[in-house]
Design an enzyme around this catalytic site. Sequence first.
Site, PDB file in Angstrom:
ATOM      1  N   ILE A   1       0.891  -1.156   0.000  1.00 39.02           N
ATOM      2  CA  ILE A   1       0.000   0.000   0.000  1.00 39.02           C
ATOM      3  C   ILE A   1       0.937   1.215   0.000  1.00 39.02           C
ATOM      4  CG2 ILE A   1      -0.198  -0.050   2.532  1.00 39.02           C
ATOM      5  CD1 ILE A   1      -2.991   1.129   2.291  1.00 39.02           C
ATOM      6  N   SER A   2       0.770   2.108  -0.961  1.00 38.82           N
ATOM      7  CA  SER A   2       1.671   3.256  -1.095  1.00 38.82           C
ATOM      8  C   SER A   2       1.609   4.146   0.137  1.00 38.82           C
ATOM      9  CB  SER A   2       1.300   4.090  -2.329  1.00 38.82           C
ATOM     10  OG  SER A   2       1.569   3.384  -3.512  1.00 38.82           O
ATOM     11  N   GLN A   3       2.692   4.879   0.388  1.00 41.50           N
ATOM     12  CA  GLN A   3       2.660   5.814   1.503  1.00 41.50           C
ATOM     13  C   GLN A   3       1.616   6.899   1.193  1.00 41.50           C
ATOM     14  OE1 GLN A   3       6.880   7.532   0.801  1.00 41.50           O
ATOM     15  NE2 GLN A   3       5.842   9.117   1.975  1.00 41.50           N
TER      16      GLN A   3
END
Length: 215
Positions: free
Chosen positions: A63-65
């Site tokens: 999950i991207s920052q």
Amino acid sequence: MKDTAKHQGLRNQLVSVLEQKGITDKNVLAAIKKIPRHLFLNSSFEDYAYQDKAFPIGAGQTISQPYTVAYQSQLLEVEKDHKVLEIGTGSGYQTAVLCTMGAKVYSVERQNELFKTTSLLLPKLGIRPKHLSFGDGYKGLPNFAPFDSIIVTAGAPMIPKPLMAQLKIGGRLVIPVGGENEAQIMTLLIRKSETQFEKHELGNFRFVPLLENKN
């Protein structure tokens, strides 16, 4: 599936961090303030969900920052009822941000395990994309084209031609471009005509690779 006052407080803090890092789009910030990111993560990461960090979500994906999600979303300049193609549904968090901003989201995921999990999770949270599909993101979704904007949430060695073709004139394509073992350059393409695109390169990021013909 609990979302508590504590979680809301942590989201408010996260939004303050994003503002300090230069995110100014009020719709993006409002969506991030609203969406329970901890519910998109394995419960072992719940205490860290509102840190500005990426986390593993299974199937070798992340999950991207939040900053990256916010930055890409801001570049799209989403307006209500815009048709947005998302390549790489992943955890569904970016999908949820775009839906909460009022976009009609069409999303493609290459990993079957993630596709199944996210297809079940999003409706439980009241998030309703227009279309979720399991398939090859390099090909886009030609049956639903053209799109007001396209977002790619994985690094690609080049900009896939089918995605460029599925963008409306005036539309915006946001994609990290670069090899698997190097930083990718966040790239914005604005379609000016049938044949002309305006290209902007906007700094280095790190993404998992965009998968083609896997599974």
